[in-house]
Write a protein that holds these residues in place. Structure first.
Motif, PDB file in Angstrom:
ATOM      1  N   ARG A 176       0.845  -1.209   0.000  1.00 20.03           N
ATOM      2  CA  ARG A 176       0.000   0.000   0.000  1.00 20.03           C
ATOM      3  C   ARG A 176       0.874   1.249   0.000  1.00 20.03           C
ATOM      4  NH1 ARG A 176      -3.599   0.584   4.559  1.00 20.03           N
ATOM      5  NH2 ARG A 176      -5.175   1.556   3.269  1.00 20.03           N
ATOM      6  N   ALA A 177       1.953   1.201   0.759  1.00 17.65           N
ATOM      7  CA  ALA A 177       2.852   2.363   0.797  1.00 17.65           C
ATOM      8  C   ALA A 177       3.542   2.552  -0.552  1.00 17.65           C
ATOM      9  CB  ALA A 177       3.886   2.178   1.903  1.00 17.65           C
ATOM     10  N   ILE A 178       3.937   1.456  -1.171  1.00 18.28           N
ATOM     11  CA  ILE A 178       4.583   1.557  -2.496  1.00 18.28           C
ATOM     12  C   ILE A 178       3.597   2.136  -3.506  1.00 18.28           C
ATOM     13  CG2 ILE A 178       5.522   0.174  -4.413  1.00 18.28           C
ATOM     14  CD1 ILE A 178       7.533   0.454  -2.196  1.00 18.28           C
ATOM     15  N   GLY A 179       2.339   1.678  -3.425  1.00 12.83           N
ATOM     16  CA  GLY A 179       1.312   2.206  -4.328  1.00 12.83           C
ATOM     17  C   GLY A 179       1.124   3.708  -4.130  1.00 12.83           C
ATOM     18  N   ALA A 180       1.035   4.123  -2.872  1.00 10.22           N
ATOM     19  CA  ALA A 180       0.847   5.550  -2.586  1.00 10.22           C
ATOM     20  C   ALA A 180       2.052   6.364  -3.053  1.00 10.22           C
ATOM     21  CB  ALA A 180       0.623   5.734  -1.085  1.00 10.22           C
ATOM     22  N   LEU A 184      10.247   2.529   7.339  1.00  4.92           N
ATOM     23  CA  LEU A 184       9.098   3.404   7.545  1.00  4.92           C
ATOM     24  C   LEU A 184       7.921   3.050   6.635  1.00  4.92           C
ATOM     25  CD1 LEU A 184      11.004   6.832   7.725  1.00  4.92           C
ATOM     26  CD2 LEU A 184      10.232   5.397   9.622  1.00  4.92           C
ATOM     27  N   LEU A 185       8.208   2.411   5.501  1.00  2.00           N
ATOM     28  CA  LEU A 185       7.143   2.188   4.521  1.00  2.00           C
ATOM     29  C   LEU A 185       6.027   1.296   5.077  1.00  2.00           C
ATOM     30  CD1 LEU A 185       9.151   1.789   1.184  1.00  2.00           C
ATOM     31  CD2 LEU A 185       7.641   3.664   1.832  1.00  2.00           C
ATOM     32  N   GLY A 186       6.410   0.239   5.778  1.00  2.00           N
ATOM     33  CA  GLY A 186       5.402  -0.673   6.318  1.00  2.00           C
ATOM     34  C   GLY A 186       4.444   0.028   7.269  1.00  2.00           C
ATOM     35  N   PRO A 187       4.963   0.691   8.311  1.00  2.00           N
ATOM     36  CA  PRO A 187       4.045   1.389   9.215  1.00  2.00           C
ATOM     37  C   PRO A 187       3.194   2.445   8.500  1.00  2.00           C
ATOM     38  CG  PRO A 187       6.212   1.201  10.210  1.00  2.00           C
ATOM     39  CD  PRO A 187       6.338   0.702   8.805  1.00  2.00           C
ATOM     40  N   LEU A 188       3.792   3.205   7.593  1.00  2.00           N
ATOM     41  CA  LEU A 188       3.005   4.227   6.892  1.00  2.00           C
ATOM     42  C   LEU A 188       1.914   3.583   6.035  1.00  2.00           C
ATOM     43  CD1 LEU A 188       5.797   6.761   5.823  1.00  2.00           C
ATOM     44  CD2 LEU A 188       4.036   7.080   7.571  1.00  2.00           C
ATOM     45  N   GLY A 189       2.211   2.436   5.483  1.00  2.00           N
ATOM     46  CA  GLY A 189       1.214   1.737   4.656  1.00  2.00           C
ATOM     47  C   GLY A 189       0.063   1.173   5.462  1.00  2.00           C
ATOM     48  N   SER A 190       0.207   1.141   6.779  1.00  2.00           N
ATOM     49  CA  SER A 190      -0.887   0.633   7.613  1.00  2.00           C
ATOM     50  C   SER A 190      -1.882   1.738   7.980  1.00  2.00           C
ATOM     51  CB  SER A 190      -0.325   0.000   8.890  1.00  2.00           C
ATOM     52  OG  SER A 190       0.178   1.006   9.751  1.00  2.00           O
ATOM     53  N   LEU A 191      -1.577   2.972   7.566  1.00  2.00           N
ATOM     54  CA  LEU A 191      -2.499   4.078   7.833  1.00  2.00           C
ATOM     55  C   LEU A 191      -3.739   3.959   6.940  1.00  2.00           C
ATOM     56  CD1 LEU A 191       0.108   7.004   7.915  1.00  2.00           C
ATOM     57  CD2 LEU A 191      -1.325   6.266   9.842  1.00  2.00           C
ATOM     58  N   PRO A 192      -4.826   4.647   7.284  1.00  2.00           N
ATOM     59  CA  PRO A 192      -5.978   4.678   6.375  1.00  2.00           C
ATOM     60  C   PRO A 192      -5.557   5.228   5.009  1.00  2.00           C
ATOM     61  CG  PRO A 192      -6.549   5.600   8.507  1.00  2.00           C
ATOM     62  CD  PRO A 192      -5.075   5.379   8.525  1.00  2.00           C
ATOM     63  N   ASP A 193      -6.287   4.815   3.964  1.00  2.00           N
ATOM     64  CA  ASP A 193      -5.920   5.163   2.584  1.00  2.00           C
ATOM     65  C   ASP A 193      -5.598   6.645   2.404  1.00  2.00           C
ATOM     66  OD1 ASP A 193      -5.997   2.702   1.499  1.00  2.00           O
ATOM     67  OD2 ASP A 193      -8.127   2.798   0.968  1.00  2.00           O
ATOM     68  N   ASP A 194      -6.475   7.497   2.988  1.00  2.00           N
ATOM     69  CA  ASP A 194      -6.311   8.927   2.723  1.00  2.00           C
ATOM     70  C   ASP A 194      -5.176   9.557   3.529  1.00  2.00           C
ATOM     71  OD1 ASP A 194      -7.642   8.406   5.035  1.00  2.00           O
ATOM     72  OD2 ASP A 194      -9.007  10.124   4.907  1.00  2.00           O
ATOM     73  N   GLY A 253       1.387  10.965   5.046  1.00  2.00           N
ATOM     74  CA  GLY A 253       2.519  10.495   5.843  1.00  2.00           C
ATOM     75  C   GLY A 253       3.792  10.435   5.024  1.00  2.00           C
ATOM     76  N   LEU A 254       3.685   9.959   3.800  1.00  2.00           N
ATOM     77  CA  LEU A 254       4.869   9.878   2.932  1.00  2.00           C
ATOM     78  C   LEU A 254       5.417  11.275   2.656  1.00  2.00           C
ATOM     79  CD1 LEU A 254       3.575   7.261   0.317  1.00  2.00           C
ATOM     80  CD2 LEU A 254       5.225   6.841   2.137  1.00  2.00           C
ATOM     81  N   ALA A 255       4.479  12.207   2.393  1.00  2.00           N
ATOM     82  CA  ALA A 255       4.910  13.560   2.049  1.00  2.00           C
ATOM     83  C   ALA A 255       5.557  14.254   3.249  1.00  2.00           C
ATOM     84  CB  ALA A 255       3.701  14.368   1.562  1.00  2.00           C
ATOM     85  N   GLU A 291      12.411  13.680   2.502  1.00  2.00           N
ATOM     86  CA  GLU A 291      13.673  13.039   2.151  1.00  2.00           C
ATOM     87  C   GLU A 291      14.168  12.067   3.220  1.00  2.00           C
ATOM     88  OE1 GLU A 291      16.717  16.619   3.459  1.00  2.00           O
ATOM     89  OE2 GLU A 291      15.855  16.568   1.453  1.00  2.00           O
ATOM     90  N   ASP A 292      13.476  12.019   4.375  1.00  2.00           N
ATOM     91  CA  ASP A 292      13.865  11.035   5.390  1.00  2.00           C
ATOM     92  C   ASP A 292      13.290   9.652   5.088  1.00  2.00           C
ATOM     93  OD1 ASP A 292      15.303  12.822   6.808  1.00  2.00           O
ATOM     94  OD2 ASP A 292      13.758  13.255   8.295  1.00  2.00           O
ATOM     95  N   LEU A 293      12.360   9.598   4.148  1.00  2.00           N
ATOM     96  CA  LEU A 293      11.642   8.343   3.912  1.00  2.00           C
ATOM     97  C   LEU A 293      12.555   7.262   3.357  1.00  2.00           C
ATOM     98  CD1 LEU A 293       8.807   7.049   3.908  1.00  2.00           C
ATOM     99  CD2 LEU A 293       8.596   7.785   1.534  1.00  2.00           C
ATOM    100  N   LEU A 294      13.260   7.585   2.296  1.00  2.00           N
ATOM    101  CA  LEU A 294      14.106   6.596   1.633  1.00  2.00           C
ATOM    102  C   LEU A 294      15.538   7.112   1.551  1.00  2.00           C
ATOM    103  CD1 LEU A 294      11.821   5.655  -1.413  1.00  2.00           C
ATOM    104  CD2 LEU A 294      12.132   4.342   0.678  1.00  2.00           C
ATOM    105  N   VAL A 295      16.470   6.180   1.507  1.00  2.00           N
ATOM    106  CA  VAL A 295      17.870   6.561   1.265  1.00  2.00           C
ATOM    107  C   VAL A 295      18.180   6.241  -0.194  1.00  2.00           C
ATOM    108  CG1 VAL A 295      20.272   6.056   1.813  1.00  2.00           C
ATOM    109  CG2 VAL A 295      18.575   6.138   3.638  1.00  2.00           C
ATOM    110  N   PRO A 296      18.366   7.261  -1.027  1.00  2.00           N
ATOM    111  CA  PRO A 296      18.650   6.978  -2.434  1.00  2.00           C
ATOM    112  C   PRO A 296      20.062   6.416  -2.610  1.00  2.00           C
ATOM    113  CG  PRO A 296      18.659   9.336  -2.040  1.00  2.00           C
ATOM    114  CD  PRO A 296      18.298   8.695  -0.743  1.00  2.00           C
ATOM    115  N   LEU A 297      20.153   5.372  -3.426  1.00  2.00           N
ATOM    116  CA  LEU A 297      21.468   4.783  -3.710  1.00  2.00           C
ATOM    117  C   LEU A 297      22.060   5.349  -4.990  1.00  2.00           C
ATOM    118  CD1 LEU A 297      20.583   1.057  -2.921  1.00  2.00           C
ATOM    119  CD2 LEU A 297      21.772   2.676  -1.435  1.00  2.00           C
ATOM    120  N   GLY A 298      21.185   5.853  -5.848  1.00  2.00           N
ATOM    121  CA  GLY A 298      21.651   6.410  -7.110  1.00  2.00           C
ATOM    122  C   GLY A 298      20.819   5.889  -8.266  1.00  2.00           C
TER     123      GLY A 298
END
Lengths: 546, 344
Positions: free
Chosen positions: A241-245, A397-407, A412-414, A418-425
């Motif tokens: 769900r988090a990946i979809g959002a 963080l993605l798993g817990p954020l994906g457990s939130l209600p759809d809306d 939460g992601l927004a 930039e703390d959400l993911l660590v970009p590798l390149g």
């Protein structure tokens, strides 16, 4: 700042896995929500130890007046939590053919998150008595019967159904018929009313495999019947769900892979936010040992993990003690190679089309000691042909954020930005080409940097060019010698933007699948070269070649 | 001390015990009639009908269990086809008009392999309370066996050698050390040893042994049951010294060993040294994973800050003084605290 305000502006994100529990504290810092502490520990250590770790981290950075209240603040903070299923759902597969209906049914079941505890096929070489005895002793939540091509009346498919009818207790779990459609009514009569579900045949004929309907039904059954707990808090549901959002919010095509201790989840999300996901019940690190010849394969692919016998012991250790850590370089190498093997197993059927972003999650990938190691696992396991950004969910963080209600997921992601993911390149992965011949010529343009001569990448080579996080480079890729980036293109020159990260720009011309020399010495040399090309620290703007 | 053991009953089993009944390892808890190989029974010919017509006369559906003498098929003229013995109907062949049945064997026993008292009885399982201790392992192989415990090595880190297996080991459960080769396992089996308890074993050697046994079973060369349980890990992994001492104090006690599920019940035994995650300074600990797998020692202190190990992995670390005298920094995640035996 008063205590009340701090209390209101803090939340705890928890991802409780079967082996490791991960927690992140987010708080408002100078008006922005930031990840202010993160801890991971074996789940068996308990909540108090996890809170203690977070308090220890925060003590150094918070307002000194709050230091003595941190424990209470964290205990009282809003909790956003996901967790793995309490127990695996068990399934028996009974089919006509080991190679066709049996393997298709088994794959579909495992991809839907079921643990297949027994597989019996009419051609498995066992005696009829053995088959019946095995099934009568099986302790399962559901039965899956498959066999017979559509339009045929296979007596062997009926025999498979009769085996289940003989071995199953009345009301002894759901029964799924995924065999010849013309036999469905006959099979239905063998069970009490309501016990049987009839699903589209995953092997409608000898040439085609259509597992989607079966997989979807099994996934639904898993949620409805076996894990009736609030499904959105299951990691296997929340992560996709988090990946979809994330895809919906960024307009990117994203593949997320979460490699856990026991199971693994993959989620493919389209730019409009729609997504599909699969849970591989034995896809986690502990499942590596169950694959035939896994130790030999891991030893061969790692190159520096030691002999096959030592790797076999390590794989068993990953199964038996999944919350332990690799202390030696050899153990780490074997563990990460096992992760690559499991990722490749998840993607056996491949991903149709190119990806914009590939996200790795799970301790082994997201907490790899070096970003280059995480990138290698993703590159080697997934082989994302084309130009793809790579990132890891380092703070889980993605798993817990994906457990939130759809809306609320998007919000939460927004908020975390930039703390959400660590970009590798950014990775450029091509396929095809002749070993040793030139495969790609890549020119990197960065505003404010002097122009550099093109980087030449030969088939079989992996190169990394430093491109720090936050920087964007325009790259021109000239494909040579019959190589491709997946999608057909009119021009051999492709211009794209590459975003930087902890590893930088990865130019990968090793092919799909990665080819390795047969001689062990040569193989070790090549593997060491790839490892070094990704791992070496180098001055900005320079490339590392192997 | 007591623990509960669950015995799963296969479909069709008939319990032979009641709640409160005390049972011995070799006692029959239930009986079942196991299916034998399938045979064909002509249906169309005795009914003097075509195979397709005869199919309409079947009175039972595939999967049904039929008693001896039951009517399998009957037509409107009173012609009948009966089964001569109890069986499971598995299918009907429309080409030749015959039914496939799996005759059921005579009554076969379902053994509990443990000594205890029946505390619950359900259609699919019997639960037994065992007066004794349960030791769980991380892996194993083989069937359920029982026998007296016999310690066959001097030190917890010693390898169990083939030469340690003699006639005195016959029928017993041998407590070995840090490893046993496939040769040792083969000799143990040949000498009639019931089972082996090890700290560790090389996965490859266990698989090799299992493959050998499978081949010998296929040609009928193996009799009797044999099981192996690993308590600490895979590879050459010694026993936790505390646990080894516990086995020494219980030498000669009866035990039941379940190889496949890695469970060992020791009768009339006090609790084995308990294990606890997240050890504290001063705790006696056992290390898992290389390079210290199976080594016991004392946790001297937990290092304040995250520590980078040789692998590069960063985590909470502890300084451990091992019993061989050396000290090392080990991930706390790789340590378990072991509770000392009373009197230590």
């Amino acid at each position: 700042m008063t205590t009340t305000l701090v209390r209101a502006d803090m939340a705890l994100l928890l991802d409780v896995g079967s082996a490791w529990a991960k927690a992140g504290v987010i708080g408002r810092v100078r008006g922005r929500w930031r990840l202010v502490a993160h801890a991971a520990q074996p789940t068996a250590w308990g909540a108090t130890a996890l809170r203690r770790s977070l308090v220890d981290q925060l003590t150094a950075s918070v307002d000194p007046r709050l230091v003595h209240q941190l424990d209470d603040l964290i205990a009282d903070a809003n909790r956003i939590e996901c967790h793995t299923a309490r127990r695996p759902a068990r399934l028996a597969v009974v089919a006509v053919s080991r190679e066709l209906s049996g393997s298709a049914a088994r794959r579909a079941a495992e991809a839907a998150g079921w643990q297949v505890v027994e597989t019996v096929t009419v051609d498995d070489g066992r005696t009829l008595a053995d088959r019946l005895s095995m099934l009568q002793a099986a302790e399962v939540d559901a039965w899956l019967i498959a066999g017979g091509f559509d339009g045929s009346r296979s007596p062997r498919a009926l025999e498979a159904a009769a085996l289940v009818a003989a071995a199953r207790r009345v009301e002894g779990g759901a029964v799924i018929w995924a065999g010849s459609a013309s036999l469905a009514a006959e099979v239905d009569r063998l069970f009490e009313p309501g016990a049987l579900s009839v699903i589209g045949n995953p092997r409608p004929d000898a040439r085609h495999e259509e597992p989607a309907a079966l997989r979807a039904h099994l996934a639904g059954l898993l949620r409805d019947a076996v894990t009736p707990e609030d499904e959105t808090h299951l990691s296997s549901v929340a992560f996709p769900r988090a990946i979809g959002a994330l895809a919906g919010a960024t307009g990117l095509r994203i593949l997320g892979v979460d490699l856990g201790a026991r199971s693994a989840t993959r989620a493919l999300a389209e730019p409009d936010g729609t997504f599909s996901s699969r849970v591989h019940a034995r896809g986690g690190l502990a499942g590596t040992v169950l694959a035939s010849g896994a130790a030999a394969r891991v030893a061969r692919l790692a190159g520096d993990a030691g002999e096959e016998a030592a790797v076999a012991d390590l794989l068993q250790t990953l199964r038996a003690r999944p919350s332990t850590l690799p202390q030696t370089p050899e153990e780490l190498s074997a563990t990460q190679t096992a992760a690559r093997v499991q990722l490749a197993g998840m993607l056996e059927e491949g991903v149709v089309g190119s990806l914009d972003l590939l996200v790795g999650a799970g301790r082994t990938i997201a907490a790899a000691p070096r970003p280059a190691q995480a990138a290698r696992m993703l590159l080697d396991g997934i082989r994302p042909v084309g130009v793809t950004q790579l990132a890891v969910d380092a703070a889980a963080l993605l798993g817990p954020l994906g457990s939130l209600p759809d809306d609320e997921i998007g919000e939460g992601l927004a908020l975390l930005g930039e703390d959400l993911l660590v970009p590798l390149g950014t990775a450029v992965v091509c396929r095809g080409g002749v070993p040793g011949r030139l495969a790609m010529r890549v020119t990197v343009h960065r505003s404010g940097w002097p122009s550099r001569s093109p980087i030449e990448v030969r088939s079989g080579q992996l190169q990394a060019v430093t491109l720090p996080r936050g920087q964007v480079a325009e790259i021109t890729i000239e494909l040579l010698g019959g190589v491709s980036l997946g999608a057909p293109r009119r021009s051999p020159r492709i211009e794209v933007n590459a975003t930087g990260g902890a590893v930088g720009l990865m130019l990968d011309a090793r092919g799909v699948p990665v080819g390795l020399p047969k001689r062990s010495d040569d193989r070790r040399t090549v593997l060491a070269g790839w490892r070094d090309s990704m791992a070496r620290e180098s001055p900005a703007g320079s490339e590392r070649v192997a | 001390m007591s623990v509960v053991h669950r015995v799963r009953l296969p479909v069709g089993a008939t319990p032979m015990v009641e709640v409160g009944h005390r049972v011995e390892p070799a006692e029959v808890l239930a009986t079942r009639r196991a299916p034998r190989g399938g045979i064909s029974v002509a249906v169309a010919a005795p009914l003097r009908r075509s195979p397709a017509d005869a199919a309409k006369c079947l009175l039972a559906l595939p999967g049904a269990t039929l008693d001896a003498g039951s009517i399998l098929a009957q037509d409107d003229r009173g012609r009948q086809v009966r089964v001569g013995e109890a069986c499971i109907l598995l299918g009907y062949d429309l080409d030749d008009g015959s039914a496939m049945i799996a005759p059921l064997s005579g009554s076969e026993p379902v053994l509990g392999h443990v000594r205890g008292e029946v505390v619950s009885l359900e259609s699919n399982a019997i639960e037994l309370r065992i007066a004794g201790a349960l030791v769980t392992g991380v892996g194993g192989s083989g069937n359920a066996v029982h026998g007296e415990l016999r310690v066959a090595v001097h030190e917890p880190g010693d390898e169990l050698r083939a030469s340690a297996i003699d006639v005195g080991a016959t029928g017993r459960i041998i407590v070995g050390g840090s490893r046993a080769s496939a040769e040792t396992l083969t000799r143990a089996r040949a000498m009639g040893v019931a089972g082996i308890v090890l700290g560790g074993i090389l996965d490859k050697e266990l698989r090799d042994f299992e493959a050998t046994q499978l081949r010998r079973r296929e040609i009928g060369g193996v009799r009797g049951d044999f099981a192996v349980i690993l308590l600490e890990g895979f590879g050459k992994v010694g026993f936790d010294p505390g646990l080894f001492a516990w086995f020494r104090t219980h030498e000669g006690r009866m035990a039941s060993l379940f190889g496949e599920t890695a469970r060992l019940y020791v009768y009339d035994a006090g609790p084995p040294p308990a294990r606890r995650a997240l050890p504290r300074p001063g705790d006696r600990v056992i290390a898992h994973r290389r390079p210290h797998a199976g080594q016991g020692g004392e946790l001297v202190r937990v290092i304040d800050r995250p520590y980078a190990f040789a692998s590069g992995v960063v985590g909470r670390a502890a300084l451990v003084r091992f019993e061989d005298g050396h000290t090392a920094v080990v991930p706390v995640a790789n340590l378990e605290a072991t509770e000392p035996l009373s009197g230590d």
